[in-house]
Design a protein around this motif. Structure first.
Motif, PDB file in Angstrom:
ATOM      1  N   TRP A   1      55.486  54.294  29.719  1.00 18.23           N
ATOM      2  CA  TRP A   1      54.213  53.597  29.845  1.00 18.23           C
ATOM      3  C   TRP A   1      53.482  53.520  28.516  1.00 18.23           C
ATOM      4  O   TRP A   1      53.412  54.496  27.763  1.00 18.23           O
ATOM      5  CB  TRP A   1      53.341  54.347  30.850  1.00 18.23           C
ATOM      6  CG  TRP A   1      52.078  53.648  31.257  1.00 18.23           C
ATOM      7  CD1 TRP A   1      50.802  53.942  30.844  1.00 18.23           C
ATOM      8  CD2 TRP A   1      51.944  52.570  32.181  1.00 18.23           C
ATOM      9  NE1 TRP A   1      49.896  53.109  31.436  1.00 18.23           N
ATOM     10  CE2 TRP A   1      50.579  52.259  32.268  1.00 18.23           C
ATOM     11  CE3 TRP A   1      52.865  51.833  32.938  1.00 18.23           C
ATOM     12  CZ2 TRP A   1      50.088  51.246  33.089  1.00 18.23           C
ATOM     13  CZ3 TRP A   1      52.385  50.820  33.757  1.00 18.23           C
ATOM     14  CH2 TRP A   1      51.012  50.528  33.832  1.00 18.23           C
ATOM     15  N   GLY A   2      52.899  52.363  28.231  1.00 14.91           N
ATOM     16  CA  GLY A   2      52.044  52.189  27.071  1.00 14.91           C
ATOM     17  C   GLY A   2      51.064  51.069  27.346  1.00 14.91           C
ATOM     18  O   GLY A   2      51.423  50.074  27.981  1.00 14.91           O
ATOM     19  N   SER A   3      49.829  51.216  26.884  1.00 14.68           N
ATOM     20  CA  SER A   3      48.821  50.206  27.194  1.00 14.68           C
ATOM     21  C   SER A   3      48.239  49.537  25.952  1.00 14.68           C
ATOM     22  O   SER A   3      47.621  48.480  26.043  1.00 14.68           O
ATOM     23  CB  SER A   3      47.678  50.851  27.994  1.00 14.68           C
ATOM     24  OG  SER A   3      46.873  51.649  27.143  1.00 14.68           O
ATOM     25  N   GLY A   4      48.414  50.149  24.781  1.00 15.15           N
ATOM     26  CA  GLY A   4      47.679  49.667  23.610  1.00 15.15           C
ATOM     27  C   GLY A   4      46.293  50.268  23.531  1.00 15.15           C
ATOM     28  O   GLY A   4      45.569  50.044  22.569  1.00 15.15           O
ATOM     29  N   GLY A   5      45.903  50.990  24.564  1.00 10.51           N
ATOM     30  CA  GLY A   5      44.630  51.736  24.559  1.00 10.51           C
ATOM     31  C   GLY A   5      43.426  50.861  24.762  1.00 10.51           C
ATOM     32  O   GLY A   5      42.843  50.836  25.852  1.00 10.51           O
ATOM     33  N   THR A   6      43.045  50.101  23.731  1.00  4.03           N
ATOM     34  CA  THR A   6      41.827  49.312  23.823  1.00  4.03           C
ATOM     35  C   THR A   6      42.108  47.824  24.026  1.00  4.03           C
ATOM     36  O   THR A   6      41.186  47.021  24.017  1.00  4.03           O
ATOM     37  CB  THR A   6      40.982  49.488  22.549  1.00  4.03           C
ATOM     38  OG1 THR A   6      41.788  49.158  21.402  1.00  4.03           O
ATOM     39  CG2 THR A   6      40.519  50.924  22.421  1.00  4.03           C
ATOM     40  N   LEU A   7      43.369  47.454  24.208  1.00  3.05           N
ATOM     41  CA  LEU A   7      43.655  46.038  24.448  1.00  3.05           C
ATOM     42  C   LEU A   7      43.021  45.564  25.749  1.00  3.05           C
ATOM     43  O   LEU A   7      42.540  44.439  25.856  1.00  3.05           O
ATOM     44  CB  LEU A   7      45.163  45.814  24.507  1.00  3.05           C
ATOM     45  CG  LEU A   7      45.865  45.540  23.180  1.00  3.05           C
ATOM     46  CD1 LEU A   7      47.367  45.505  23.375  1.00  3.05           C
ATOM     47  CD2 LEU A   7      45.383  44.221  22.565  1.00  3.05           C
ATOM     48  N   HIS A   8      43.061  46.438  26.755  1.00  2.00           N
ATOM     49  CA  HIS A   8      42.475  46.096  28.045  1.00  2.00           C
ATOM     50  C   HIS A   8      42.138  47.404  28.753  1.00  2.00           C
ATOM     51  O   HIS A   8      42.769  48.437  28.493  1.00  2.00           O
ATOM     52  CB  HIS A   8      43.474  45.275  28.888  1.00  2.00           C
ATOM     53  CG  HIS A   8      42.985  44.911  30.260  1.00  2.00           C
ATOM     54  ND1 HIS A   8      41.722  44.420  30.495  1.00  2.00           N
ATOM     55  CD2 HIS A   8      43.594  44.991  31.486  1.00  2.00           C
ATOM     56  CE1 HIS A   8      41.583  44.191  31.794  1.00  2.00           C
ATOM     57  NE2 HIS A   8      42.693  44.534  32.410  1.00  2.00           N
TER      58      HIS A   8
END
Length: 371
Positions: A272-279
């Motif tokens: 899992w990875g989200s980019g943190g502040t992308l969304h």
């Protein structure tokens, strides 16, 4: 933690989107617009951000609040960036160091990130970041900027890139992550975002693990064959949280496509990875916790054998277990450390309203509207 799944976000950033940070105005503007539009128009409007709210210089405490106070994210890894069209690389090394120092129970590590075009300076930067961050791995981008124009390179370039792998190994790093599948600017990139150039690197450096960031969003067939053929290739699912939230059937097609050659065992090679502040991270986590493959897609999935339904164990591995195993992170010890830290919430306590814990957010009484 969501539905008893511990959540370790394997890639987060503290972007500085501001025009003052653009070394190249054309490329800088293009990248921040790409980021903004990737996240725009969520189905639940409470997770929308106005343009002026989104395109800011994100500070580490705000990143931490978004991840750990407003969502079920338990742990995270910070990836600084070395994109030369931004003065600080787009997410600075200094912010990664700050995250590790201020929130050691939550940020379990960072990756070093260098620009290969800087030659000997890139090798020196790896050494400096090893001293500063004690990183979990090395992060690379397939396109850089030589001061006059974008320049793309290959992961199997023996003169430009292999010295970076050798330096990483010498310094004790065993993981190399590379951004693929999502081109980062309005210029020709050729085949630079096709992950097929990893096969030579994975074969020539069998003691390194290679992490395809955004793997499967493009070049799905090529990525599936790489996963099936090389035990040291993995997929970082960054921004697939947005897809599972908004297009669960497309998300299912991506996962099943990644399993097409190697079968359901390939699910244990994804994390899992989200980019943190992308969304905002919460809606994607909720969607993934409830996710199942549509039965009609399962009927035709798999090239050599059927693919079974996704299980809770698959999800537990993808959300934290696989990444922790690769990096020898003791998740039980992590659970104990976060049990009573500043972000811990009594069970059943609702989350604050989205973005309400961020220092730069003002009155949100009007519904956010994306352009």
């Amino acid at each position: 933690m969501i539905k008893d799944f511990l959540v370790l976000d394997a890639v987060t950033h503290a972007y500085n989107h501001l025009p003052g940070n653009w070394e190249d105005p054309v490329l800088g503007h293009a990248m921040v617009e790409l980021a903004y539009h990737l996240a725009a128009d969520p189905p639940d409007r409470k997770y929308a951000m106005k343009r002026e709210e989104y395109l800011v210089d994100w500070q580490v405490p705000d990143v931490a609040n978004l991840l750990f106070r407003e969502s079920d994210t338990d742990l995270a890894v910070m990836h600084p960036l070395a994109i030369a069209s931004f003065k600080d690389g787009y997410s600075s090394v200094a912010k990664a160091a700050e995250a590790l120092e201020r929130y050691p129970t939550r940020f379990v590590g960072a990756y070093a990130c260098v620009d290969p075009l800087r030659g000997a300076d890139a090798l020196g930067a790896i050494e400096e970041q090893v001293d500063l961050l004690n990183p979990l791995g090395l992060k690379l981008y397939p396109t850089s900027w030589d001061g006059t124009q974008p320049v793309s390179w290959r992961m199997d370039d023996p003169k430009l890139i292999y010295p970076l792998y050798e330096k990483a190994q010498k310094l004790g790093l065993r993981h190399v992550a590379v951004h693929k599948a999502v081109p980062i600017g309005p210029f020709p990139v050729g085949d630079a975002y096709n992950p097929s150039d990893i096969e030579n690197a994975a074969g020539d450096f069998p003691d390194l693990n290679f992490e395809i960031v955004h793997g499967g969003l493009a070049f799905l067939e090529e990525t599936a064959w790489l996963l099936a053929r090389f035990g040291n290739i993995f997929v970082n699912m960054e921004i697939q949280n947005i897809i599972v939230e908004r297009r669960p059937r497309a998300f299912a097609e991506i996962l099943l496509g990644l399993c097409r050659v190697g079968g359901a065992d390939m699910l244990d090679r994804l994390f899992w990875g989200s980019g943190g502040t992308l969304h905002h991270p919460q809606p994607g986590l909720e969607a993934f916790a409830d996710f199942h493959f549509p039965e009609d897609l399962l009927e035709s999935a798999g090239l050599f054998k059927p693919i079974r339904q996704i299980t809770d164990q698959d999800k537990a591995n993808m959300l934290a277990g696989t990444f922790a195993r690769l990096h020898e992170i003791d998740l039980d010890a992590c659970r104990r450390r976060i049990a009573d830290d500043e972000f811990a919430r009594p069970q059943g306590t609702p989350f604050p309203e989205p973005y309400s814990t961020l220092s730069f957010i003002g009155d949100r009484s009007e519904a956010p509207v994306h352009a």
